[in-house]
Design a protein around this motif. Sequence first.
Motif, PDB file in Angstrom:
ATOM      1  N   ASP A  64       0.838  -1.253  -0.126  1.00 53.94           N
ATOM      2  CA  ASP A  64      -0.044  -0.009   0.111  1.00 53.94           C
ATOM      3  C   ASP A  64       0.834   1.276  -0.027  1.00 53.94           C
ATOM      4  OD1 ASP A  64      -2.334  -1.386   0.063  1.00 53.94           O
ATOM      5  OD2 ASP A  64      -2.802  -1.146   1.976  1.00 53.94           O
ATOM      6  N   CYS A  65       1.887   1.382   0.967  1.00 54.41           N
ATOM      7  CA  CYS A  65       2.822   2.400   0.990  1.00 54.41           C
ATOM      8  C   CYS A  65       3.431   2.552  -0.361  1.00 54.41           C
ATOM      9  CB  CYS A  65       3.613   1.953   1.875  1.00 54.41           C
ATOM     10  SG  CYS A  65       5.005   3.646   2.514  1.00 54.41           S
ATOM     11  N   GLY A  66       3.875   1.746  -1.051  1.00 54.84           N
ATOM     12  CA  GLY A  66       4.596   1.765  -2.508  1.00 54.84           C
ATOM     13  C   GLY A  66       3.479   2.236  -3.528  1.00 54.84           C
ATOM     14  N   LYS A  67       2.428   1.741  -3.420  1.00 51.69           N
ATOM     15  CA  LYS A  67       1.366   2.259  -4.424  1.00 51.69           C
ATOM     16  C   LYS A  67       0.880   3.803  -4.177  1.00 51.69           C
ATOM     17  CE  LYS A  67      -2.749   1.261  -2.992  1.00 51.69           C
ATOM     18  NZ  LYS A  67      -3.952   0.555  -2.533  1.00 51.69           N
ATOM     19  N   LEU A  68       1.122   4.206  -2.842  1.00 53.30           N
ATOM     20  CA  LEU A  68       0.799   5.581  -2.659  1.00 53.30           C
ATOM     21  C   LEU A  68       1.889   6.484  -3.132  1.00 53.30           C
ATOM     22  CD1 LEU A  68      -1.013   5.809   0.942  1.00 53.30           C
ATOM     23  CD2 LEU A  68      -1.848   5.863  -1.535  1.00 53.30           C
ATOM     24  N   LEU A  69       2.990   5.916  -3.184  1.00 51.21           N
ATOM     25  CA  LEU A  69       4.230   6.959  -3.532  1.00 51.21           C
ATOM     26  C   LEU A  69       4.497   6.834  -5.108  1.00 51.21           C
ATOM     27  CD1 LEU A  69       7.062   5.518  -1.168  1.00 51.21           C
ATOM     28  CD2 LEU A  69       6.191   7.916  -1.264  1.00 51.21           C
ATOM     29  N   LEU A  70       4.043   5.703  -5.618  1.00 44.69           N
ATOM     30  CA  LEU A  70       4.427   5.331  -7.113  1.00 44.69           C
ATOM     31  C   LEU A  70       3.238   5.880  -8.103  1.00 44.69           C
ATOM     32  CD1 LEU A  70       5.566   1.666  -7.415  1.00 44.69           C
ATOM     33  CD2 LEU A  70       6.619   3.688  -7.660  1.00 44.69           C
ATOM     34  N   VAL A  71       1.654   5.966  -7.551  1.00 43.48           N
ATOM     35  CA  VAL A  71       0.743   6.422  -8.164  1.00 43.48           C
ATOM     36  C   VAL A  71       0.873   7.919  -8.671  1.00 43.48           C
ATOM     37  CG1 VAL A  71      -0.768   7.083  -6.320  1.00 43.48           C
ATOM     38  CG2 VAL A  71      -1.757   6.730  -8.429  1.00 43.48           C
ATOM     39  N   HIS A  72       1.625   8.801  -7.475  1.00 42.75           N
ATOM     40  CA  HIS A  72       1.743  10.275  -7.822  1.00 42.75           C
ATOM     41  C   HIS A  72       3.048  10.368  -8.682  1.00 42.75           C
ATOM     42  CE1 HIS A  72      -1.756  10.952  -5.754  1.00 42.75           C
ATOM     43  NE2 HIS A  72      -1.168  10.260  -4.537  1.00 42.75           N
ATOM     44  N   ALA A  73       4.139   9.577  -8.404  1.00 44.92           N
ATOM     45  CA  ALA A  73       5.415   9.513  -9.108  1.00 44.92           C
ATOM     46  C   ALA A  73       5.003   9.371 -10.673  1.00 44.92           C
ATOM     47  CB  ALA A  73       6.397   8.506  -8.651  1.00 44.92           C
TER      48      ALA A  73
END
Length: 253
Positions: free
Chosen positions: A114-123
């Motif tokens: 989940d944490c990776g998802k939140l970082l990557l979606v905006h990146a």
Amino acid sequence: MGSTGTVLRELRGAQKSAKGVSLYSRYVNRPAGRMLAAGAYRAGLAPNQVTLVSAAFTYAALAAVALVEPSWTLGLAVYAALAVGFAFDSADGQLARLTGRGGPDGEWLDHVVDCGKLLLVHAAVLISFYRFGELPSDAWLLLPLGFQLAAVVTFCAGLLREQLGKAAATALAATAQASAAPADPGTPPAPVSRVRAVALLPADYGVFCLVFLLLGAPGAFRAGYAVLAVVHTLFLAAFLTKWFRELRALRPG
């Protein structure tokens, strides 16, 4: 191994509370996750394997946002993959509760994904803006960074609120027991608020994913993304205030 209908009935009885859950998660994502959890159970998958399936759908979609020129076709494919990934994100916990095979490792893996998802979606949005967007101003490149900050702080602060709240409640219970104070029966849980469930819709990840359907119209996508960024920032301010007050109320003495 029971029939799919039997498994679905057992999954319905093992649902988390609907408190603090938006209408989308309650009536769309959780039921979809329940169907996927039943299928995963029939296929003999473990909860951690379901978490990895969720990550595969989600991260593949985000890689496409960053690497492929925006179009209506891409937007539809990205949204579908993100929605399926989100449903599998619900399915892993439901499967863990059904089978009793959950544990700290599974919870840790779920939070990491989940944490990776939140970082990557905006990146991914930032990279897409830079590579393909004919932006009115370079200042638009700051928008995904601000949105990312709001999303990650909300996620981390929410986890800390949950864990610190549990620790404080346990400490208070131990103090009361040591002092032979009568146990507080507490108050019955408040009924689930439909108004709150509607109000939480803009902050729901599943609703956020809808903005990718606008990838074929860059101006509309930027506008929708900007509106959601403002809304999530306002929700962050409200959540931080609420969680701080709740934790302060748990101070001993």
